[in-house]
Design an enzyme around this catalytic site. Sequence first.
Site, short mmCIF file in Angstrom:
data_model
loop_
_atom_site.label_atom_id
_atom_site.label_comp_id
_atom_site.label_asym_id
_atom_site.label_seq_id
_atom_site.Cartn_x
_atom_site.Cartn_y
_atom_site.Cartn_z
N ASP A 92 0.82 -1.21 0.00
CA ASP A 92 0.00 0.00 0.00
C ASP A 92 0.86 1.26 0.00
O ASP A 92 1.95 1.26 0.56
CB ASP A 92 -0.89 -0.04 1.25
CG ASP A 92 -2.17 0.74 1.05
OD1 ASP A 92 -2.36 1.32 -0.03
OD2 ASP A 92 -2.96 0.78 2.00
N GLY B 85 -0.04 5.29 -4.46
CA GLY B 85 -0.70 6.54 -4.86
C GLY B 85 -0.14 7.72 -4.08
O GLY B 85 0.19 8.77 -4.65
N ARG C 294 -0.72 8.69 -10.26
CA ARG C 294 -0.76 7.49 -9.40
C ARG C 294 -0.01 6.31 -10.03
O ARG C 294 0.65 5.54 -9.34
CB ARG C 294 -2.21 7.08 -9.14
CG ARG C 294 -3.01 8.07 -8.30
CD ARG C 294 -4.44 7.58 -8.12
NE ARG C 294 -4.47 6.22 -7.60
CZ ARG C 294 -4.28 5.90 -6.32
NH1 ARG C 294 -4.08 6.84 -5.44
NH2 ARG C 294 -4.31 4.65 -5.94
N HIS D 291 2.72 3.07 -8.87
CA HIS D 291 2.66 1.61 -9.10
C HIS D 291 3.93 1.15 -9.80
O HIS D 291 4.48 0.09 -9.49
CB HIS D 291 1.43 1.25 -9.93
CG HIS D 291 0.14 1.58 -9.25
ND1 HIS D 291 -0.11 1.25 -7.94
CD2 HIS D 291 -0.99 2.22 -9.69
CE1 HIS D 291 -1.33 1.67 -7.60
NE2 HIS D 291 -1.87 2.26 -8.65
N LEU E 112 11.53 -20.47 -3.21
CA LEU E 112 10.39 -19.68 -2.73
C LEU E 112 9.13 -19.89 -3.60
O LEU E 112 9.22 -19.87 -4.83
CB LEU E 112 10.78 -18.19 -2.80
CG LEU E 112 9.68 -17.16 -2.57
CD1 LEU E 112 9.29 -17.10 -1.09
CD2 LEU E 112 10.15 -15.76 -3.02
C1 FPP Z 1 -2.10 -0.15 -3.33
O1 FPP Z 1 -1.58 1.17 -3.24
C2 FPP Z 1 -1.44 -0.87 -4.41
C3 FPP Z 1 -2.08 -1.54 -5.41
C4 FPP Z 1 -3.54 -1.62 -5.52
C5 FPP Z 1 -1.33 -2.19 -6.51
C6 FPP Z 1 -0.04 -2.84 -6.16
C7 FPP Z 1 0.70 -3.09 -7.42
C8 FPP Z 1 2.03 -3.01 -7.61
C9 FPP Z 1 2.97 -2.76 -6.52
C10 FPP Z 1 2.66 -3.16 -8.96
C11 FPP Z 1 2.25 -4.34 -9.79
C12 FPP Z 1 2.42 -5.65 -9.11
C13 FPP Z 1 3.19 -6.69 -9.51
C14 FPP Z 1 3.19 -7.94 -8.75
C15 FPP Z 1 4.05 -6.60 -10.70
P1 FPP Z 1 -2.57 2.39 -3.48
O2 FPP Z 1 -2.62 2.70 -4.93
O3 FPP Z 1 -3.90 2.10 -2.88
O4 FPP Z 1 -1.86 3.55 -2.70
P2 FPP Z 1 -2.58 4.77 -1.93
O5 FPP Z 1 -3.35 4.17 -0.80
O6 FPP Z 1 -1.42 5.61 -1.48
O7 FPP Z 1 -3.44 5.47 -2.93
#
Ligand code: FPP
Length: 226
Positions: A2, A5, A15, A19, A113
């Site tokens: 998390d 964003g 955002r 990612h 793993l």
């Molecule tokens: C949550 O942060 C994150 C996600 C919903 C996506 C996670 C994806 C990745 C790290 C990249 C792709 C994954 C792989 C395995 C290649 P958020 O966007 O909710 O952050 P915020 O709460 O700060 O808005």
Amino acid sequence: MDGNGRWARARGLPRVAGHRAGVTSVREVVTACAELGVKALTLYAFSADNWKRPTEEVGALMGLLVRFLRLELPTLRRNQVRLQAIGHTAKLPAAARNALHRVIKETAHHKGLTLTLALNYSARQEILDGARKLARALASRNGHRPKTLHREDFRKYLSTAHLPDPDLVIRTSGEMRLSDFLLWQAAYAELVFTPVLWPQFRRAHLLDAFRTFANRQRRFGAVTPA
Ligand code: FPP
């Protein structure tokens, strides 16, 4: 994973840039776990509720997944990482589905793993799916009494039947929720919440979490011996 964003917003970036930066953390954490001899790592990459995000963000996340799977295969091979997935992956876009199934197949024989990606995943949905499968199995076995079923029997109906229960669940970015992640399996997991945003999460933060874990007393409902 998390905080992507917020990481991006703090830098005046879209955002999606968060990612993209988060993929570097994924790479580092997967490699660290493989090197440290961790048996299983499950990454919550896309929840069943993440479809509520703007279409462009969902598209970008799926694109990052495809790119990650394509680029990381040699590293997964080198580190003997076996890829698995949980969640309703049949609903993912075809490119993501195909890339995922290809890497799962190509790494199936690896002995290191087990990396499980939770994609279009919801723990409540998983428990309901398991209950449905169990009901079907019972209906086909006339005379089988539900009372003779134990927790260990039910876990076989979950999508994580191939995995041990998690010892440790780490959530980044200061949020203190499970957000529909491994609700059955994490019953006795140690929870570590860190304020670090996922794109900044590095090997050192992982080791910090392991140290915190090592200092916890796990009693599983029993009492500590004197
Ligand atoms: C949550 O942060 C994150 C996600 C919903 C996506 C996670 C994806 C990745 C790290 C990249 C792709 C994954 C792989 C395995 C290649 P958020 O966007 O909710 O952050 P915020 O709460 O700060 O808005």
